[in-house]
Design an enzyme around this catalytic site. Structure first.
Site, short mmCIF file in Angstrom:
data_model
loop_
_atom_site.label_atom_id
_atom_site.label_comp_id
_atom_site.label_asym_id
_atom_site.label_seq_id
_atom_site.Cartn_x
_atom_site.Cartn_y
_atom_site.Cartn_z
N ASP A 6 0.86 -1.18 0.00
CA ASP A 6 0.00 0.00 0.00
C ASP A 6 0.90 1.24 0.00
O ASP A 6 1.52 1.55 1.02
CB ASP A 6 -0.91 -0.02 1.23
CG ASP A 6 -1.67 1.29 1.44
OD1 ASP A 6 -1.92 1.99 0.44
OD2 ASP A 6 -2.01 1.60 2.60
N GLY A 8 1.37 4.97 0.08
CA GLY A 8 0.76 6.25 0.38
C GLY A 8 1.73 7.39 0.11
O GLY A 8 2.89 7.17 -0.26
N GLY A 108 -8.50 8.05 -6.08
CA GLY A 108 -7.24 7.50 -5.59
C GLY A 108 -7.37 6.03 -5.21
O GLY A 108 -8.43 5.58 -4.75
N ASP A 110 -6.17 4.41 -2.69
CA ASP A 110 -6.47 4.19 -1.27
C ASP A 110 -7.96 4.30 -1.00
O ASP A 110 -8.54 3.49 -0.27
CB ASP A 110 -5.66 5.15 -0.40
CG ASP A 110 -5.80 6.61 -0.80
OD1 ASP A 110 -6.32 6.91 -1.90
OD2 ASP A 110 -5.36 7.48 -0.02
N ARG A 111 -8.60 5.29 -1.61
CA ARG A 111 -10.03 5.49 -1.38
C ARG A 111 -10.85 4.38 -2.04
O ARG A 111 -11.86 3.93 -1.49
CB ARG A 111 -10.44 6.87 -1.90
CG ARG A 111 -9.62 7.98 -1.25
CD ARG A 111 -9.84 9.33 -1.88
NE ARG A 111 -11.08 9.94 -1.41
CZ ARG A 111 -11.49 11.14 -1.80
NH1 ARG A 111 -10.79 11.82 -2.69
NH2 ARG A 111 -12.62 11.64 -1.33
N THR A 187 0.53 29.31 25.22
CA THR A 187 0.60 29.19 23.76
C THR A 187 0.45 27.75 23.29
O THR A 187 -0.30 27.46 22.36
CB THR A 187 1.93 29.77 23.25
OG1 THR A 187 1.99 31.16 23.59
CG2 THR A 187 2.05 29.62 21.74
#
Length: 258
Positions: A6, A8, A108, A110-111, A187
């Site tokens: 996979d 990415g 894509g 992955d999707r 902060t």
């Protein structure tokens, strides 16, 4: 056994499957320039450490959102395993579901893989949320068709932009704030509240809008590295499935071998 890769934008995850069960997995930073030989030096050593011979691998499938990486992974498969890899979305490994969007070819890998695995495992109308370099929200209908979705900056990209474009804000880690207060007193706390709770609010708001537009009950399935962290601080997910994309590759490979 099946070796699935996979690819990415940030990492390449290799997984070794027996049927649909993951037996081992390894992760390496994505670099389109990494050669097949370089992959082999790394991967063959890891296989040996886990007690597997390269001859145990009888099928390889690659799913990639980085097109330049496919050639070198093909070299790895052919040169070191003697196998022609399946490329997710192509030939025998075509998606096999309807892509109901303006430009189907732009979906894509992955999707698409998440769509396949989520429909196979959860059925019904679905919203799949994937926390990667970008965070994606995908609508999958009860027939398994991909209906469209949303692409948002990943939380780390958002933090990088905030820190990189300001002179005095420090780098902070992505983690849950110590309290549920959204009024920070220093902060670092104020940044973490803005990034973390801002992201939770974005997710909840988008998912609520998607559910309303779908018009039917829709399960929400989350995947990706930060899914577990966010699941601890929102009730929006019906399931968290860390291996959804890899499982999509395994399902696609199984279909291709029939």
């Amino acid at each position: 056994m099946l070796l699935a890769a996979d690819v990415g934008n940030t990492n390449v995850v290799f997984a070794l499957f027996e049927g649909l069960e993951i037996k081992a997995r390894w992760r390496i930073a994505t670099d389109p320039r990494r050669t097949g030989d370089e992959y082999a030096v790394w991967l063959l050593q890891l296989l040996k450490i886990e007690g597997y011979e390269r001859t145990a691998i009888t099928q390889i499938i690659v799913g990639s959102v980085v097109p330049r990486a496919i050639h070198n992974l093909t070299v790895l498969a052919e040169k070191y395993f003697g196998l022609t890899p399946l490329i997710a979305g192509e030939g025998e490994a075509a998606w096999g579901f309807s892509v109901d969007v303006d430009e189907p070819r732009s979906l894509g890998a992955d999707r698409a893989l998440n769509t396949i695995a989520a429909h196979a495992k959860y059925r019904g109308d679905l919203i799949v949320v994937d926390f990667g370099t970008a965070t994606t929200f995908d609508a999958v209908d009860f027939n398994g068709a991909y209906k469209g979705g949303v692409i948002a900056p990943g939380i780390n990209l958002s933090l990088d932009a905030l820190v990189g474009n300001t002179a005095k804000l420090p780098r902070i880690a992505i983690e849950a704030p110590r309290t549920n207060s959204v009024i920070g007193t220093n902060t670092e706390d104020q940044m973490l509240i803005g990034v973390f709770w801002g992201y939770v609010s974005m997710m909840e708001g988008l998912i609520a809008r998607m559910r309303a537009e779908i018009g039917r009950p829709a399960k929400v399935v989350a995947t990706g590295g930060l899914a577990i962290l966010f699941d601890q601080h929102t009730q929006i997910f019906d399931a968290v499935d860390a291996d959804l994309t890899l499982e999509g590759l395994a399902i696609l490979a199984e279909r291709a071998s029939r």
